[in-house]
Design an enzyme around this catalytic site. Structure first.
Site, PDB file in Angstrom:
ATOM      1  N   ILE A  84       0.719  -1.221  -0.053  1.00 33.80           N
ATOM      2  CA  ILE A  84       0.023   0.246   0.083  1.00 33.80           C
ATOM      3  C   ILE A  84       0.807   1.380   0.197  1.00 33.80           C
ATOM      4  O   ILE A  84       0.463   2.369  -0.206  1.00 33.80           O
ATOM      5  CB  ILE A  84      -0.901  -0.033   1.198  1.00 33.80           C
ATOM      6  CG1 ILE A  84      -2.228   0.770   1.067  1.00 33.80           C
ATOM      7  CG2 ILE A  84      -0.133   0.359   2.754  1.00 33.80           C
ATOM      8  CD1 ILE A  84      -3.294   0.519   1.840  1.00 33.80           C
ATOM      9  N   GLY A 145      12.713  -3.962  11.661  1.00 36.47           N
ATOM     10  CA  GLY A 145      11.612  -2.949  11.318  1.00 36.47           C
ATOM     11  C   GLY A 145      10.484  -3.661  10.978  1.00 36.47           C
ATOM     12  O   GLY A 145       9.725  -2.852  10.047  1.00 36.47           O
ATOM     13  N   GLN A 146      10.190  -4.780  11.508  1.00 40.06           N
ATOM     14  CA  GLN A 146       8.672  -5.252  11.175  1.00 40.06           C
ATOM     15  C   GLN A 146       7.560  -4.717  11.842  1.00 40.06           C
ATOM     16  O   GLN A 146       7.766  -4.399  13.110  1.00 40.06           O
ATOM     17  CB  GLN A 146       8.760  -6.854  11.607  1.00 40.06           C
ATOM     18  CG  GLN A 146       7.400  -7.443  10.937  1.00 40.06           C
ATOM     19  CD  GLN A 146       7.520  -9.128  11.394  1.00 40.06           C
ATOM     20  OE1 GLN A 146       8.330  -9.710  12.100  1.00 40.06           O
ATOM     21  NE2 GLN A 146       6.779  -9.623  11.066  1.00 40.06           N
ATOM     22  N   HIS A 152       6.189 -11.761   5.887  1.00 43.42           N
ATOM     23  CA  HIS A 152       6.177 -11.366   4.465  1.00 43.42           C
ATOM     24  C   HIS A 152       7.376 -11.232   4.069  1.00 43.42           C
ATOM     25  O   HIS A 152       8.244 -10.597   4.552  1.00 43.42           O
ATOM     26  CB  HIS A 152       5.104 -10.070   4.469  1.00 43.42           C
ATOM     27  CG  HIS A 152       5.333  -9.018   5.343  1.00 43.42           C
ATOM     28  ND1 HIS A 152       5.198  -8.936   6.762  1.00 43.42           N
ATOM     29  CD2 HIS A 152       6.323  -7.793   5.295  1.00 43.42           C
ATOM     30  CE1 HIS A 152       5.743  -8.026   7.462  1.00 43.42           C
ATOM     31  NE2 HIS A 152       6.284  -7.241   6.639  1.00 43.42           N
TER      32      HIS A 152
HETATM   33  P1  5GP Z   1       7.030  -4.438   7.439  1.00 41.02           P
HETATM   34  O1  5GP Z   1       7.388  -2.768   7.737  1.00 41.02           O
HETATM   35  O2  5GP Z   1       6.347  -5.112   8.485  1.00 41.02           O
HETATM   36  O3  5GP Z   1       8.234  -5.160   6.938  1.00 41.02           O
HETATM   37  O4  5GP Z   1       6.164  -4.383   6.185  1.00 41.02           O
HETATM   38  C1  5GP Z   1       5.002  -4.049   6.389  1.00 41.02           C
HETATM   39  C2  5GP Z   1       4.316  -3.608   4.900  1.00 41.02           C
HETATM   40  O5  5GP Z   1       3.035  -3.836   4.894  1.00 41.02           O
HETATM   41  C3  5GP Z   1       4.763  -2.270   4.954  1.00 41.02           C
HETATM   42  O6  5GP Z   1       5.571  -1.902   3.564  1.00 41.02           O
HETATM   43  C4  5GP Z   1       3.281  -1.359   4.481  1.00 41.02           C
HETATM   44  O7  5GP Z   1       3.386  -0.759   3.710  1.00 41.02           O
HETATM   45  C5  5GP Z   1       2.417  -2.666   4.074  1.00 41.02           C
HETATM   46  N1  5GP Z   1       0.979  -2.770   4.743  1.00 41.02           N
HETATM   47  C6  5GP Z   1       0.646  -2.369   5.902  1.00 41.02           C
HETATM   48  N2  5GP Z   1      -0.795  -2.265   5.646  1.00 41.02           N
HETATM   49  C7  5GP Z   1      -1.316  -2.746   4.417  1.00 41.02           C
HETATM   50  C8  5GP Z   1      -2.367  -3.044   3.919  1.00 41.02           C
HETATM   51  O8  5GP Z   1      -3.288  -2.721   4.655  1.00 41.02           O
HETATM   52  N3  5GP Z   1      -2.387  -3.560   2.557  1.00 41.02           N
HETATM   53  C9  5GP Z   1      -1.223  -3.337   1.838  1.00 41.02           C
HETATM   54  N4  5GP Z   1      -1.273  -3.702   0.658  1.00 41.02           N
HETATM   55  N5  5GP Z   1      -0.207  -3.218   2.545  1.00 41.02           N
HETATM   56  C10 5GP Z   1      -0.047  -2.822   3.726  1.00 41.02           C
END
Ligand code: 5GP
Length: 166
Positions: A84, A145-146, A152
């Site tokens: 997103i 940084g999760q 994912h």
């Molecule tokens: P992290 O920071 O945990 O490695 O990555 C989480 C990712 O999920 C971030 O890049 C964030 O932009 C994405 N994200 C969070 N909420 C949503 C959502 O509701 N939809 C989508 N498509 N991506 C999301």
């Protein structure tokens, strides 16, 4: 002449005296805050159409198609959709349908699934024609940084990546 010599240092005993006092005064708002957060979570679980589990995240809702996402690939074990908040022209998240919170929680029973996720990355990258290369990132835990507690893999492509990452 050493003026300080012979003077007693009272700061340490004073600290010991103040500590038990402060622990009576300051934790009260903390306890109320924690109770408030627990109450909000409880209300959210009760009012949600689908019951929340401890492993429930936004990604679980995307898997169940309860919230929209731009899905680019899906099979029985994995789902890939556009991030997103993209950090590159192509930014895809590949997730297992099984809710594993983070890479650090993966066990030997997930061996095949982990391989499947990597092969899914390769498949999605080919599908999106990232023939010039791409980066795969897994953030695990808070220092990693999760921000979403559902394992994912980020696929980042469509531009030259830099190293070292931030
Ligand atoms: P992290 O920071 O945990 O490695 O990555 C989480 C990712 O999920 C971030 O890049 C964030 O932009 C994405 N994200 C969070 N909420 C949503 C959502 O509701 N939809 C989508 N498509 N991506 C999301």
């Amino acid at each position: 002449m050493n003026i300080g010599r012979g003077k007693k240092n009272f700061s340490l005993p004073l600290l010991f005296l103040l500590f038990p006092l402060s622990s009576w005064v300051f934790p009260l708002p903390d306890i109320h805050y924690i109770r408030y957060i627990r109450y909000i979570r409880y209300i959210r679980c009760r009012t949600s159409l689908t019951p929340m589990t401890t492993q429930e995240t936004l990604f679980s809702k995307i898997i169940r198609k309860e919230i929209p996402a731009d899905i680019v690939y899906e099979d029985d074990l994995a789902l890939a959709f556009r991030d997103i908040n993209p950090q590159a022209p192509v930014h895809i998240l590949v997730i297992p349908k099984q809710p594993i919170a983070k890479l650090a929680d993966a066990e030997s029973e997930h061996h095949a699934l982990m391989g499947h996720l990597l092969l899914t990355v390769k498949r999605v990258a080919e599908q999106l024609r990232l023939s010039n290369g791409y980066r795969v990132v897994i953030n695990s835990g808070s220092d990693g940084g999760q921000t979403v507690d559902h394992l994912h893999l980020h696929i980042l492509g469509g531009r030259q990546m830099k190293w070292p990452p931030g």
